[in-house]
Design a protein around this motif. Sequence first.
Motif, PDB file in Angstrom:
ATOM      1  N   PRO A 179     -11.190   2.451  10.745  1.00 15.17           N
ATOM      2  CA  PRO A 179      -9.855   2.970  10.425  1.00 15.17           C
ATOM      3  C   PRO A 179      -9.865   3.658   9.065  1.00 15.17           C
ATOM      4  CG  PRO A 179      -9.976   0.690   9.778  1.00 15.17           C
ATOM      5  CD  PRO A 179     -11.339   1.046  10.318  1.00 15.17           C
ATOM      6  N   THR A 180      -8.788   4.351   8.764  1.00 15.95           N
ATOM      7  CA  THR A 180      -8.548   4.782   7.387  1.00 15.95           C
ATOM      8  C   THR A 180      -7.969   3.586   6.635  1.00 15.95           C
ATOM      9  OG1 THR A 180      -6.315   5.493   7.946  1.00 15.95           O
ATOM     10  CG2 THR A 180      -8.069   7.156   8.088  1.00 15.95           C
ATOM     11  N   LEU A 181      -7.930   3.677   5.305  1.00 17.91           N
ATOM     12  CA  LEU A 181      -7.368   2.569   4.537  1.00 17.91           C
ATOM     13  C   LEU A 181      -5.888   2.349   4.854  1.00 17.91           C
ATOM     14  CD1 LEU A 181      -7.812   0.336   2.503  1.00 17.91           C
ATOM     15  CD2 LEU A 181      -7.392   1.990   0.665  1.00 17.91           C
ATOM     16  N   PRO A 182      -5.052   3.400   4.952  1.00 12.54           N
ATOM     17  CA  PRO A 182      -3.654   3.153   5.331  1.00 12.54           C
ATOM     18  C   PRO A 182      -3.521   2.454   6.682  1.00 12.54           C
ATOM     19  CG  PRO A 182      -3.860   5.347   4.402  1.00 12.54           C
ATOM     20  CD  PRO A 182      -5.254   4.824   4.577  1.00 12.54           C
ATOM     21  N   ALA A 183      -4.365   2.828   7.653  1.00 14.81           N
ATOM     22  CA  ALA A 183      -4.296   2.184   8.969  1.00 14.81           C
ATOM     23  C   ALA A 183      -4.747   0.734   8.891  1.00 14.81           C
ATOM     24  CB  ALA A 183      -5.164   2.950   9.965  1.00 14.81           C
ATOM     25  N   LEU A 184      -5.756   0.448   8.080  1.00 16.11           N
ATOM     26  CA  LEU A 184      -6.223  -0.927   7.906  1.00 16.11           C
ATOM     27  C   LEU A 184      -5.151  -1.781   7.245  1.00 16.11           C
ATOM     28  CD1 LEU A 184      -8.798  -2.766   8.211  1.00 16.11           C
ATOM     29  CD2 LEU A 184      -9.270  -2.214   5.809  1.00 16.11           C
ATOM     30  N   LEU A 185      -4.485  -1.219   6.235  1.00 12.49           N
ATOM     31  CA  LEU A 185      -3.401  -1.944   5.562  1.00 12.49           C
ATOM     32  C   LEU A 185      -2.236  -2.199   6.506  1.00 12.49           C
ATOM     33  CD1 LEU A 185      -3.445  -0.051   2.151  1.00 12.49           C
ATOM     34  CD2 LEU A 185      -3.812  -2.518   2.442  1.00 12.49           C
ATOM     35  N   GLU A 186      -1.924  -1.241   7.349  1.00 11.25           N
ATOM     36  CA  GLU A 186      -0.815  -1.393   8.288  1.00 11.25           C
ATOM     37  C   GLU A 186      -1.096  -2.522   9.278  1.00 11.25           C
ATOM     38  OE1 GLU A 186       2.582  -1.030  10.582  1.00 11.25           O
ATOM     39  OE2 GLU A 186       2.176  -0.225   8.572  1.00 11.25           O
ATOM     40  N   ARG A 187      -2.334  -2.650   9.694  1.00 14.35           N
ATOM     41  CA  ARG A 187      -2.652  -3.653  10.710  1.00 14.35           C
ATOM     42  C   ARG A 187      -2.901  -5.032  10.114  1.00 14.35           C
ATOM     43  NH1 ARG A 187      -3.942  -3.263  16.036  1.00 14.35           N
ATOM     44  NH2 ARG A 187      -5.098  -5.007  16.945  1.00 14.35           N
ATOM     45  N   TYR A 188      -3.574  -5.078   8.964  1.00 11.77           N
ATOM     46  CA  TYR A 188      -4.009  -6.368   8.442  1.00 11.77           C
ATOM     47  C   TYR A 188      -3.446  -6.719   7.068  1.00 11.77           C
ATOM     48  CZ  TYR A 188      -7.388  -6.385  12.261  1.00 11.77           C
ATOM     49  OH  TYR A 188      -7.969  -6.379  13.497  1.00 11.77           O
ATOM     50  N   GLY A 189      -2.625  -5.869   6.503  1.00 12.36           N
ATOM     51  CA  GLY A 189      -2.105  -6.139   5.177  1.00 12.36           C
ATOM     52  C   GLY A 189      -0.611  -6.346   5.121  1.00 12.36           C
ATOM     53  N   ARG A 190      -0.026  -6.744   6.218  1.00 11.28           N
ATOM     54  CA  ARG A 190       1.434  -6.885   6.254  1.00 11.28           C
ATOM     55  C   ARG A 190       1.942  -8.057   5.421  1.00 11.28           C
ATOM     56  NH1 ARG A 190       2.983  -5.379  12.585  1.00 11.28           N
ATOM     57  NH2 ARG A 190       2.067  -3.271  12.534  1.00 11.28           N
ATOM     58  N   ASP A 191       1.033  -8.951   5.033  1.00 10.43           N
ATOM     59  CA  ASP A 191       1.442 -10.051   4.154  1.00 10.43           C
ATOM     60  C   ASP A 191       1.306  -9.674   2.684  1.00 10.43           C
ATOM     61  OD1 ASP A 191      -1.288  -9.924   3.945  1.00 10.43           O
ATOM     62  OD2 ASP A 191      -1.632 -12.069   4.247  1.00 10.43           O
ATOM     63  N   GLY A 192       1.012  -8.390   2.430  1.00 11.98           N
ATOM     64  CA  GLY A 192       0.880  -7.920   1.058  1.00 11.98           C
ATOM     65  C   GLY A 192      -0.542  -7.875   0.542  1.00 11.98           C
ATOM     66  N   THR A 193      -1.498  -8.342   1.344  1.00 12.28           N
ATOM     67  CA  THR A 193      -2.892  -8.314   0.931  1.00 12.28           C
ATOM     68  C   THR A 193      -3.397  -6.883   0.860  1.00 12.28           C
ATOM     69  OG1 THR A 193      -3.328 -10.455   1.949  1.00 12.28           O
ATOM     70  CG2 THR A 193      -5.232  -9.043   1.518  1.00 12.28           C
ATOM     71  N   THR A 194      -4.068  -6.537  -0.234  1.00 14.24           N
ATOM     72  CA  THR A 194      -4.645  -5.201  -0.394  1.00 14.24           C
ATOM     73  C   THR A 194      -6.147  -5.242  -0.648  1.00 14.24           C
ATOM     74  OG1 THR A 194      -4.153  -5.194  -2.763  1.00 14.24           O
ATOM     75  CG2 THR A 194      -2.481  -4.256  -1.289  1.00 14.24           C
ATOM     76  N   GLU A 195      -6.723  -6.420  -0.788  1.00 12.39           N
ATOM     77  CA  GLU A 195      -8.149  -6.534  -1.063  1.00 12.39           C
ATOM     78  C   GLU A 195      -8.944  -6.109   0.171  1.00 12.39           C
ATOM     79  OE1 GLU A 195     -11.441  -9.877  -2.445  1.00 12.39           O
ATOM     80  OE2 GLU A 195      -9.318 -10.408  -2.319  1.00 12.39           O
ATOM     81  N   VAL A 196      -9.787  -5.102  -0.019  1.00 13.89           N
ATOM     82  CA  VAL A 196     -10.508  -4.513   1.102  1.00 13.89           C
ATOM     83  C   VAL A 196     -11.383  -5.537   1.810  1.00 13.89           C
ATOM     84  CG1 VAL A 196     -12.241  -2.795   1.751  1.00 13.89           C
ATOM     85  CG2 VAL A 196     -10.443  -2.196   0.134  1.00 13.89           C
ATOM     86  N   ALA A 197     -12.062  -6.399   1.054  1.00 13.76           N
ATOM     87  CA  ALA A 197     -12.936  -7.398   1.672  1.00 13.76           C
ATOM     88  C   ALA A 197     -12.164  -8.317   2.609  1.00 13.76           C
ATOM     89  CB  ALA A 197     -13.642  -8.215   0.590  1.00 13.76           C
ATOM     90  N   THR A 198     -10.969  -8.708   2.202  1.00 14.23           N
ATOM     91  CA  THR A 198     -10.139  -9.576   3.038  1.00 14.23           C
ATOM     92  C   THR A 198      -9.693  -8.848   4.300  1.00 14.23           C
ATOM     93  OG1 THR A 198      -9.351 -10.805   1.114  1.00 14.23           O
ATOM     94  CG2 THR A 198      -8.037 -10.959   3.123  1.00 14.23           C
ATOM     95  N   LEU A 199      -9.281  -7.600   4.135  1.00  6.58           N
ATOM     96  CA  LEU A 199      -8.794  -6.814   5.268  1.00  6.58           C
ATOM     97  C   LEU A 199      -9.901  -6.572   6.285  1.00  6.58           C
ATOM     98  CD1 LEU A 199      -6.727  -4.206   3.208  1.00  6.58           C
ATOM     99  CD2 LEU A 199      -5.806  -6.103   4.559  1.00  6.58           C
TER     100      LEU A 199
END
Length: 311
Positions: A179-199
């Motif tokens: 994915p792109t970073l925005p798409a990864l954040l949309e799917r896996y960062g909805r709890d506010g997580t932005t750390e790439v390793a976690t996502l």
Amino acid sequence: MTDLPLLLFVGAATEDSIALVERYPGRDERVVAQSIELSGGGPAATAAVAAARLGMRTAIVAAVGEDAAGGRVRGALRTEGVDVSGLRTVPGATTSRSVVVISGSEHSRAIVNQPGPVIEWTSEDNDRLTGAAWVHVDQHGWAPLRTATTRLGRTTQLSLDAGNPIEDLDVAAATLYVPTLPALLERYGRDGTTEVATLLGRALDDGAGRAVVTDGARGCYGMGADRQLLHVPAPAEPVRSTLGAGDVFHGALLAGLVHAAHGEIASHFQAAIAYATTAATVSCRATDGRSGIPEHAEVLSRLDPIHTNEG
């Protein structure tokens, strides 16, 4: 290189009209273009062209309309060495076309797209699928491919371009989730997580075999089964336009994995990521998404020796 595996690309094949301007026009305003070009486009189609130019054996499953644009799309892919026997012409349909305006001063682009015909999966496509080592899909190729998932055996690996929204997406189906970073954040960062390793770890938790996220000029990050975060910065190259760079990255990443498996570059995952990042960044030297794509030898000449067999 002999005995190359087949890479199959499923999804959109479009024709792009591209205008490069100093700035976007305002309402009812006319601006003078620095250039206007006609080029092939579409995520899956451009990825196929990138892989072919980087030395791979490629084929595409897509659909175009019964019009002049469809003929040009087919001809451009064939010229690049892509097998177009799976590119169907749909009678009465209109080929997907995009109008792209690139603003040089704002380093951005605006795209207006006219969708083309839907891909209708056939028994011949099943044969192409079973004969491929990798199949790569974009947001338009996902649904038709899912009709043939029972044909996705152990010898066929799935590469998923998840940069755009995909309905009913199953990340677990992806051997390679990109994915792109925005798409990864949309799917896996909805709890506010932005750390790439976690996502990326969450994508692997969902069943993805490997995950790679592109982050524009900052390069990209990857993670495999060992959960080690890999980062490859983008090389310092002149950028004229980023149109199609993500699609080039997808095709180049598969090419990098094949080259690594055949000893053309280092065998580790990071080398394939660096190969793709270099190819995609170099492709930005052109306004359109294809004419600037480098060949394999040029990418090798720009790679850090630690990613080649010379390091």
